[in-house]
Design an enzyme around this catalytic site. Structure first.
Site, PDB file in Angstrom:
ATOM      1  N   ASP A  74       8.339   3.705   1.647  1.00 31.46           N
ATOM      2  CA  ASP A  74       9.065   4.940   1.972  1.00 31.46           C
ATOM      3  C   ASP A  74       8.416   6.099   1.234  1.00 31.46           C
ATOM      4  OD1 ASP A  74      10.801   6.982   2.513  1.00 31.46           O
ATOM      5  OD2 ASP A  74      12.525   6.087   1.479  1.00 31.46           O
ATOM      6  N   SER A 112       1.023   3.314  13.548  1.00 34.63           N
ATOM      7  CA  SER A 112       0.825   3.806  14.910  1.00 34.63           C
ATOM      8  C   SER A 112      -0.154   4.971  14.890  1.00 34.63           C
ATOM      9  CB  SER A 112       2.162   4.261  15.523  1.00 34.63           C
ATOM     10  OG  SER A 112       2.707   5.352  14.778  1.00 34.63           O
ATOM     11  N   LYS A 162       0.567  21.273   5.230  1.00 36.63           N
ATOM     12  CA  LYS A 162      -0.815  20.955   5.592  1.00 36.63           C
ATOM     13  C   LYS A 162      -1.805  21.872   4.867  1.00 36.63           C
ATOM     14  CE  LYS A 162      -0.256  17.374   8.140  1.00 36.63           C
ATOM     15  NZ  LYS A 162      -0.777  16.064   7.691  1.00 36.63           N
ATOM     16  N   TYR A 173       5.816  22.990   8.160  1.00 34.83           N
ATOM     17  CA  TYR A 173       4.696  22.100   8.482  1.00 34.83           C
ATOM     18  C   TYR A 173       3.371  22.735   8.062  1.00 34.83           C
ATOM     19  CZ  TYR A 173       1.562  19.125  11.219  1.00 34.83           C
ATOM     20  OH  TYR A 173       0.563  18.263  11.610  1.00 34.83           O
TER      21      TYR A 173
END
Length: 254
Positions: A66, A18, A162, A158
């Site tokens: 996974d 997606s 990154k 997060y």
């Protein structure tokens, strides 16, 4: 008729069920690349991506893995290269988010995010490099984030994952550039994909605040990220290496 710029290229795209990953896979296929689409648990979404790529007349396949078990990322690359008969482009796009206060983060949260957002990129890139170095050519594209360059409260986990991706990009570019490979990273801002759209719909006040911080006054689109990634791997762009390119409507400019 305009020539397709990726004709004959073989590409593995992770996170392809997606959003940005799916858009990248379809854009590559439209430009003539054969595709191995790597998804997670969304089998229906992955099938749509594979079918969409096949409509461009290229060889298209894929499978779910996974990546919270990050060594499976290496398996995904090896199996993709076997399906494609080689590998010219890897796009590391699988990613997750966790926006919790530091004190609320569990051990499992930390392990999951680093496994998915950072370690899987390392395993996938290592396997791609093992294929690309002997042929003295190849592109590795990393999916970073403006949060990898700009810290935010409630996003320490997060942002850290990154930032690791950005550092890995630069390090690999230095190591692999002399061997004929190029490694670059796109750093999206707020993109109107499924997870961001839901977040904005669930909190209209946050939505207005975040959009107000984007000079262009709107969210980005997955297709715009796909266009940037296509440019990064295009033959005419052969001197970019180790770049972290924000596609964020100008939010990093301030």
């Amino acid at each position: 008729m305009t020539a397709k710029i990726l004709t004959g290229k073989r590409a593995v795209v992770t996170g392809a069920s997606s959003g940005m990953g799916a858009a990248i896979a379809r854009r590559f296929a439209a430009e003539g690349a054969d595709i191995w689409a790597v998804g997670g648990g969304d089998a229906e979404g992955l099938n749509k991506t594979v079918e969409g790529c096949a409509k461009s007349g290229v060889r298209s396949g894929g499978a779910g893995y996974d990546f919270s078990r990050p060594r499976t990322a290496g398996e995904a690359i090896r199996e993709g290269a076997e399906f494609l008969g080689g590998l010219d482009i890897l796009v590391n796009c699988a990613s997750g988010r966790n926006f919790k206060a530091l004190t609320d983060l569990s051990d499992a949260d930390i392990d999951f995010m680093f496994d998915l957002n950072a370690k899987s990129y390392f395993f996938a890139s290592r396997e791609a490099a093992r294929i690309m170095v002997p042929q003295e050519s190849g592109h590795i594209i990393m999916m970073g984030s403006v949060s990898g360059e700009r810290a935010r409260p409630m996003r320490s986990l997060y942002c850290a994952t990154k930032a690791a991706v950005h550092s890995l990009t630069r390090s690999m570019a230095l190591e692999l550039g002399p061997l004929g490979l190029r490694v670059n990273c796109v750093a999206p801002g707020l993109i109107d994909s499924g997870r961001v759209k839901k977040m904005m719909e669930d909190d209209p006040d946050l939505s207005r605040k975040r959009i107000a911080g984007i000079p262009l006054g709107r969210l980005g689109d997955p297709g715009q990220i796909a266009a940037m990634v296509l440019f990064m791997v295009s033959p005419e762009n052969d001197f970019m290496n180790g770049a972290i390119v924000p596609v964020d409507g100008g939010s990093m400019a301030g």
